[in-house]
Design a protein around this motif. Sequence first.
Motif, mmCIF file in Angstrom:
data_model
loop_
_atom_site.group_PDB
_atom_site.id
_atom_site.type_symbol
_atom_site.label_atom_id
_atom_site.label_comp_id
_atom_site.label_asym_id
_atom_site.label_seq_id
_atom_site.Cartn_x
_atom_site.Cartn_y
_atom_site.Cartn_z
ATOM 1 N N GLY A 36 41.738 41.108 30.376
ATOM 2 C CA GLY A 36 41.921 41.181 28.936
ATOM 3 C C GLY A 36 42.982 40.208 28.445
ATOM 4 N N GLU A 37 43.049 40.047 27.147
ATOM 5 C CA GLU A 37 44.014 39.135 26.536
ATOM 6 C C GLU A 37 45.435 39.475 26.996
ATOM 7 O OE1 GLU A 37 45.309 37.780 21.985
ATOM 8 O OE2 GLU A 37 43.546 39.020 22.344
ATOM 9 N N GLY A 38 46.196 38.442 27.384
ATOM 10 C CA GLY A 38 47.572 38.643 27.826
ATOM 11 C C GLY A 38 47.735 38.888 29.308
ATOM 12 N N THR A 39 46.646 38.786 30.058
ATOM 13 C CA THR A 39 46.720 39.087 31.490
ATOM 14 C C THR A 39 47.729 38.208 32.215
ATOM 15 O OG1 THR A 39 44.476 39.983 31.659
ATOM 16 C CG2 THR A 39 45.428 39.050 33.667
ATOM 17 N N GLN A 40 47.720 36.900 31.921
ATOM 18 C CA GLN A 40 48.624 36.023 32.672
ATOM 19 C C GLN A 40 50.094 36.331 32.367
ATOM 20 O OE1 GLN A 40 48.719 31.815 31.573
ATOM 21 N NE2 GLN A 40 47.258 32.251 29.931
ATOM 22 N N VAL A 41 50.381 36.786 31.169
ATOM 23 C CA VAL A 41 51.751 37.194 30.834
ATOM 24 C C VAL A 41 52.131 38.427 31.655
ATOM 25 C CG1 VAL A 41 53.293 38.019 29.016
ATOM 26 C CG2 VAL A 41 51.602 36.239 28.511
ATOM 27 N N GLN A 42 51.192 39.358 31.755
ATOM 28 C CA GLN A 42 51.447 40.568 32.534
ATOM 29 C C GLN A 42 51.579 40.264 34.024
ATOM 30 O OE1 GLN A 42 52.587 42.588 30.157
ATOM 31 N NE2 GLN A 42 51.541 44.296 31.156
ATOM 32 N N LEU A 43 50.836 39.283 34.505
ATOM 33 C CA LEU A 43 50.993 38.868 35.902
ATOM 34 C C LEU A 43 52.421 38.392 36.158
ATOM 35 C CD1 LEU A 43 47.648 36.906 36.481
ATOM 36 C CD2 LEU A 43 48.325 39.027 37.628
ATOM 37 N N ILE A 48 53.516 38.913 40.103
ATOM 38 C CA ILE A 48 52.356 38.727 40.974
ATOM 39 C C ILE A 48 52.045 37.237 41.048
ATOM 40 C CG2 ILE A 48 49.880 39.163 41.253
ATOM 41 C CD1 ILE A 48 50.421 41.871 39.832
ATOM 42 N N LYS A 49 51.970 36.702 42.245
ATOM 43 C CA LYS A 49 51.757 35.274 42.435
ATOM 44 C C LYS A 49 50.336 34.871 42.055
ATOM 45 C CE LYS A 49 55.229 34.497 46.046
ATOM 46 N NZ LYS A 49 55.469 33.999 47.421
ATOM 47 N N PHE A 50 50.239 33.939 41.121
ATOM 48 C CA PHE A 50 48.931 33.459 40.698
ATOM 49 C C PHE A 50 48.142 32.897 41.880
ATOM 50 C CE2 PHE A 50 49.690 32.535 35.912
ATOM 51 C CZ PHE A 50 50.416 33.701 35.783
ATOM 52 N N SER A 51 48.847 32.231 42.782
ATOM 53 C CA SER A 51 48.187 31.519 43.875
ATOM 54 C C SER A 51 47.505 32.457 44.863
ATOM 55 C CB SER A 51 49.193 30.645 44.618
ATOM 56 O OG SER A 51 50.248 31.435 45.162
ATOM 57 N N LYS A 52 47.865 33.726 44.852
ATOM 58 C CA LYS A 52 47.281 34.674 45.800
ATOM 59 C C LYS A 52 45.974 35.285 45.284
ATOM 60 C CE LYS A 52 49.597 37.217 48.528
ATOM 61 N NZ LYS A 52 50.433 38.301 49.125
ATOM 62 N N ILE A 53 45.643 35.005 44.027
ATOM 63 C CA ILE A 53 44.414 35.550 43.446
ATOM 64 C C ILE A 53 43.281 34.538 43.622
ATOM 65 C CG2 ILE A 53 43.282 36.295 41.311
ATOM 66 C CD1 ILE A 53 46.064 37.204 40.333
ATOM 67 N N ASN A 54 42.313 34.880 44.447
ATOM 68 C CA ASN A 54 41.175 33.997 44.711
ATOM 69 C C ASN A 54 39.852 34.583 44.236
ATOM 70 O OD1 ASN A 54 42.841 32.070 46.023
ATOM 71 N ND2 ASN A 54 42.769 33.289 47.902
ATOM 72 N N HIS A 55 39.873 35.848 43.809
ATOM 73 C CA HIS A 55 38.647 36.517 43.372
ATOM 74 C C HIS A 55 38.946 37.339 42.121
ATOM 75 C CE1 HIS A 55 36.539 35.562 47.174
ATOM 76 N NE2 HIS A 55 37.751 35.672 47.692
ATOM 77 N N ILE A 56 38.149 37.139 41.081
ATOM 78 C CA ILE A 56 38.299 37.865 39.823
ATOM 79 C C ILE A 56 36.986 38.578 39.523
ATOM 80 C CG2 ILE A 56 38.756 37.692 37.348
ATOM 81 C CD1 ILE A 56 40.369 35.170 37.878
ATOM 82 N N PHE A 57 37.091 39.873 39.224
ATOM 83 C CA PHE A 57 35.906 40.689 38.960
ATOM 84 C C PHE A 57 35.932 41.141 37.496
ATOM 85 C CE2 PHE A 57 36.857 40.876 43.414
ATOM 86 C CZ PHE A 57 35.619 40.838 44.044
ATOM 87 N N ILE A 58 34.914 40.756 36.742
ATOM 88 C CA ILE A 58 34.813 41.109 35.323
ATOM 89 C C ILE A 58 33.717 42.157 35.157
ATOM 90 C CG2 ILE A 58 34.361 40.271 32.991
ATOM 91 C CD1 ILE A 58 36.979 39.217 34.206
ATOM 92 N N SER A 59 34.050 43.286 34.531
ATOM 93 C CA SER A 59 33.090 44.381 34.423
ATOM 94 C C SER A 59 31.997 44.101 33.400
ATOM 95 C CB SER A 59 33.820 45.684 34.067
ATOM 96 O OG SER A 59 34.495 45.567 32.824
ATOM 97 N N HIS A 60 32.374 43.539 32.245
ATOM 98 C CA HIS A 60 31.380 43.275 31.204
ATOM 99 C C HIS A 60 31.958 42.293 30.188
ATOM 100 C CE1 HIS A 60 33.848 46.503 29.547
ATOM 101 N NE2 HIS A 60 33.289 46.366 28.353
ATOM 102 N N LEU A 61 31.097 41.791 29.332
ATOM 103 C CA LEU A 61 31.499 40.711 28.437
ATOM 104 C C LEU A 61 31.956 41.216 27.074
ATOM 105 C CD1 LEU A 61 28.780 38.015 29.303
ATOM 106 C CD2 LEU A 61 30.996 38.483 30.388
ATOM 107 N N HIS A 62 32.797 42.213 27.059
ATOM 108 C CA HIS A 62 33.505 42.622 25.850
ATOM 109 C C HIS A 62 34.915 42.041 25.903
ATOM 110 C CE1 HIS A 62 30.870 46.298 24.523
ATOM 111 N NE2 HIS A 62 30.415 45.144 24.082
ATOM 112 N N GLY A 63 35.416 41.642 24.758
ATOM 113 C CA GLY A 63 36.651 40.881 24.698
ATOM 114 C C GLY A 63 37.854 41.531 25.329
ATOM 115 N N ASP A 64 37.965 42.861 25.228
ATOM 116 C CA ASP A 64 39.158 43.513 25.768
ATOM 117 C C ASP A 64 39.148 43.570 27.296
ATOM 118 O OD1 ASP A 64 37.022 45.306 25.541
ATOM 119 O OD2 ASP A 64 38.323 47.059 25.324
ATOM 120 N N HIS A 65 38.102 43.021 27.902
ATOM 121 C CA HIS A 65 38.039 42.921 29.359
ATOM 122 C C HIS A 65 37.901 41.476 29.828
ATOM 123 C CE1 HIS A 65 37.366 47.334 29.981
ATOM 124 N NE2 HIS A 65 37.042 47.204 28.704
ATOM 125 N N LEU A 66 37.918 40.532 28.866
ATOM 126 C CA LEU A 66 37.520 39.171 29.190
ATOM 127 C C LEU A 66 38.347 38.069 28.541
ATOM 128 C CD1 LEU A 66 35.212 37.299 30.398
ATOM 129 C CD2 LEU A 66 34.093 37.554 28.183
#
Length: 301
Positions: A36-43, A48-66
């Motif tokens: 959702g919006e603001g995720t990178q700020v929350q990371l 949480i190290k950005f470089s350690k994230i290699n897989h992102i799972f999106i549940s559906h294409l609604h804005g509050d999740h994407l």
Amino acid sequence: MKLTILGCYAATPRTLTNPTAQVLDIKNRLFLIDCGEGTQVQLRKNKIKFSKINHIFISHLHGDHLFGLIGTISTFSLLGRTTDLHIYGPKGIKELILIQLKLTESWTTYSLFFHELESKESEVIFEDKKVIVKTIPLKHRVYTNGYLFQEKPDERKLDVEAVQRYNIHIAYYQKIKNGSDITLDDGTVVANAKLTFDPPPAKSYAFCSDTVYNEEIIPIIQNTDILYHESTFLESEARLAEKTLHSTAKEAANIALKANVKQLILGHYSTRYDGLEPFKREAEEVFPNVLLADDGVSFEF
């Protein structure tokens, strides 16, 4: 296994609340679930190290999740990322991201791999030596999947005293840890259980957001250790939950009870409510082991 909640509120970001995003640390793999919006700020806030994230799972294409995904992808490039990034989500997610990268001339410094989902049946979408990920088909206003993350069992732990007592050569140790019985020189078969200890139980985590009450998911998540299930509304707004294809806290608890999960985590709260405790009280009337997700909260299992 550690779960960090970056955001767990429905609809729009607010001053003190963020839309859905969470990081699951399982077997030393970091999986970002929804963005959702603001995720990178929350990371950043949660270190949480950005470089350690290699897989992102999106549940559906609604804005509050994407809506945080394109910004996160862009920031990865600005940080000089070169490692591949895999994105799993409904068909259309590739077009949605690539058109933004194209029009902003922000092509990534790394390779993007899209795994678009269309099946309405549960399927394995990721697997390596330690973890397997399956979809959980949900019922919402658009095509939606939850995700089931399962640890693969560790190899058995060698009982050093036992193998020495039977005078078993070190060359057989790995075979024993893999679960094999051993035949001694005199023909005696030593059962593996006499040579090893059981490994720690493999853990599992099910993410279910957004969905109307749906008992069809129960066989998929049966006996799961941890279930995160959306609880957008309280039972007093059950009519609204049914209309918008969301769930109440009581309904989430009923799913947890019928699926015999060990722990229920509630989330995806509507911001119409003043606090979260009513969600917990309502769910505990049905299912005893209830935790409340909240932004910045981590759970270790």
